[in-house]
Structures are given as C-alpha cells and as structure tokens.
Motif scaffolding. Structure first.
Motif: not given
Length: 396
Positions: A207, A264, A267-268, A309, A312, A371
C-alpha cells in the motif's frame, strides 16, 4: 522543545531537505551538467534506491549498536554524500553520491523514533515522536524552497553544501544533548525478518509503495510542470513549493486525526481524493490560479496518507517495529525510484510532460484498489461467522 528532541528534529529536517530539494533545482542541475531533465530525474531514483537498499540492510546490520554512536555514524555518511554531491565534477559521480546520501536515511528515521520514545516522559511518547517528525514537514515547507532559492542564486552545488552544513550542525547538537542509551535490544535476525512473511505486513508495505508512486512522480517533476505547463516563472517555483509544503503540514495533521478515528476507511477515502486531484491537475494545470490551488491540495493529500500508512505497517509488524519502520520508508522510496524513471520515460518516449499528472492519477487509483482490498479483508475477518447472531438480531 527539549534540546535532544530538537537535535533529532533538525537531522530529520536536513535529510528531508536533501531528499526533496532536487525537485526544485532539477532544471539547474540538468543545465549545469549538460544532461536532460529525465536524466536529472534519475538523481531522485538514485537517492531512493539508496534508501530502498540501505533501509533494511543497514538496520539489520546495526541493530545491536548503541543508538547515539549509530545516529552519529548515520548522519556522518549523509554529510559525506551531500558534500560529494556538491563537489561532483560530472553526472557519473553525482549519481552514486546521491545513492550514498540516501542509504542511511531510512535507518536514521527508525532509530530516531525509537530514541525519541525512549526519552519521552510517560504518556507523552506520541507527542515527542510528532515533534521529531515536524522536521519532515519543515524540510518541505522551508528546506526545499530555501534550497531551491539557494540553487537558483548561488548554483545547485551550493544547495547540497548547505544541506551538509545543516546536517553537521545537527550532528553537533546530537553529540552534545542526546543522552547515551544502552544498545537496542534485538532478537535473532531471522526472527525479525520472519515478520515480513505475514500477508498483512506484505499488503501494508504494498500500500505504501503503490499508493505513493503517482503523486511522487508528479512531485519529482513539479518544477518543469509548473513552468512549462503552468506558465509560471522559474522565480515562482520556490514560493509554490512553500504552498505545497504548507499543504503537507496541514495534510500530516489531518491524516493523523483521520487515521486515529478510522484507519483503513480514511486511507481509502484520501487515496480516492488524491486520484481526483491529480486528474484535475492534468486537466486544469495550465491555468495558473488553479494550478496554484491544486499544488496546495496535492500537498495536503500527499501527506495526509502518510500517517495512516505508517500506522498500518506498525500495527501489522509488532514483532519487529524498528525494522518495519525502515522497510516502510524503503517502500516509499521504491515509489520515488520508480517515479524518477517513469516520469523521464513519459517525457522522452511517451505522451509528454503534461501527461505525468494523468499517469499519476491512474497509478494512485491502483493504490486505492489495494486500500479497498485491505479494508474488505479486515471487515471479513471481523464479521460474525455464518449462523452466529448478534445481540441485536437475537433480541428481535
């Protein structure tokens, strides 16, 4: 800010400036060495490859060294690389000098974070790390435009010399104020490396690499994009880099808060917004007022994705966090390495300079796909098993 933390922050500032300033002085380097813009773009690739190779290798080899002398050694290598860049007589020498300067950066970031956490009072570890990370934002907001200004008025060699000088000053502060600590505890090398066999860790690193390559490609060629496509004068580039950097500071803060709330999903969403912004930069980048606004927006979104990121990777690689930070930095630089080569290919053999932004949007959409896949994977893992009723459904 405590002086030990300030010393580490100043090192981060100098390293970040050394990494990103090439985007502002790229035309000057190309003209000074008699090479093409794409060839000058490969200097970004060389620095990035240094981080990609050096990150995991140097971190593993130095895992059992005491942190203070390790930090001093890493900064010294960076100084040598930047002085070599300033004194390079030709492109063939400058290229390996940039590789050397980049080879210690990922390891330094990882060790600096661990050192900051070790110095922090109880309950203030995160805020202490954030203060060290401010150096990265300042390197973009102040270091890159100042370095560009120096390059335009005193020559690009002076820019690299200035970066080396700041690193030396930071090193002196580190030696004076950062306390000596026992060597870092480290397990067997194979045990730490084994963490990267996990599917979640692999996806997190992917990612970082895939999600950043589009916007890093655009930033690598931001100076010619602003001048040749946007119609700005070369003298305007440092100011526009300040605009980008201001967006980066805002984006870093925004991304951190969003990641704390919903990692997440945020992030998406941010990668989707970045895809749209890059496409708009391709469509509207020829209009100067809109190009200036979109430069700020790109700065916001490019750095809003970074905290999530990083988080994660850390949450999926708890068994080897220091190595994970270094490898994740290498993942980002993998994107930077590809960016320097890809942008040059688009200019020389592809549709031309303007299309770099469109290609960046397409590449970022690939990061968005990664993602979304991770998000669905997480949700499937936490969803109730078939036939298991939740408390709410059982009470209906």
């Amino acid at each position: 800010m405590p002086l030990p933390v300030f010393a580490l922050m100043l090192v981060v500032f100098s390293l970040t400036t050394g990494e990103f300033v090439i985007s502002g002085i790229q035309p000057d380097v190309a003209a000074g060495l008699g090479v093409s813009i794409p060839a000058a773009g490969l200097l970004v690739t060389a620095y990035a490859l240094g981080m990609i190779v050096g990150g995991p290798v140097v971190t593993v080899l130095t895992a059992r060294l005491a942190r203070k002398p390790l930090i001093a050694a890493l900064v010294t290598v960076s100084v040598v690389g930047n002085l070599g860049s300033a004194l390079a007589p030709n492109y063939a020498v400058l290229l390996p000098a940039r590789f050397l300067a980049g080879s210690v950066v990922a390891t330094f970031f990882a060790v600096a974070i661990a050192t900051a956490v070790g110095m922090a009072p109880a309950g203030r570890q995160a805020s202490t790390v954030a203060k060290v990370a401010v150096g990265m934002n300042l390197g973009i907001v102040l270091g890159t435009p100042i370095g560009t200004f120096i390059g335009q008025h005193a020559g690009w060699r002076a820019t690299f010399a200035a970066v080396a000088a700041v690193s030396v000053a930071a090193l002196l502060l580190v030696l004076r104020f950062v306390p000596a600590r026992p060597r870092a505890a480290a397990g067997p090398v194979l045990g730490e490396l084994r963490v990267f066999a996990g599917r979640d860790v692999q996806l997190a690193l992917a990612l970082t690499a895939v999600g950043n390559v589009g916007v890093v490609t655009v930033f690598t060629y931001i100076a010619p994009l602003l001048t040749d496509v946007g119609g700005f004068s070369a003298a305007s580039v440092p100011l526009l880099l300040v605009v980008y950097g201001a967006g980066a500071v805002a984006g870093n803060l925004l991304g951190g808060r969003l990641a704390d709330r919903a990692l997440m999903p945020s992030l998406a969403g941010l990668l989707g917004a970045l895809t749209v912004a890059l496409a708009l930069f391709w469509l509207l980048g020829g209009a100067r007022p809109l190009a200036a606004v979109l430069t700020f927006v790109l700065g916001v979104l490019a750095f809003a994705i970074v905290p999530g990121m990083q988080t994660r990777v850390l949450t999926t690689a708890e068994a080897a966090p220091t190595l994970a930070v270094a490898v994740n930095a290498s993942g980002f630089q993998l994107a930077a390495a590809l960016a320097g080569w890809l942008g040059g290919t688009i200019i020389d053999d592809g549709p031309g300079l303007r299309s770099i932004s469109l290609v960046g949007a397409v590449l970022t959409s690939a990061g968005l796909a990664v993602a979304v896949y991770i998000l669905r994977r997480d949700r499937a893992r936490t969803a109730p098993a078939p036939g298991v009723r939740t408390r709410r459904s059982a009470g209906r």
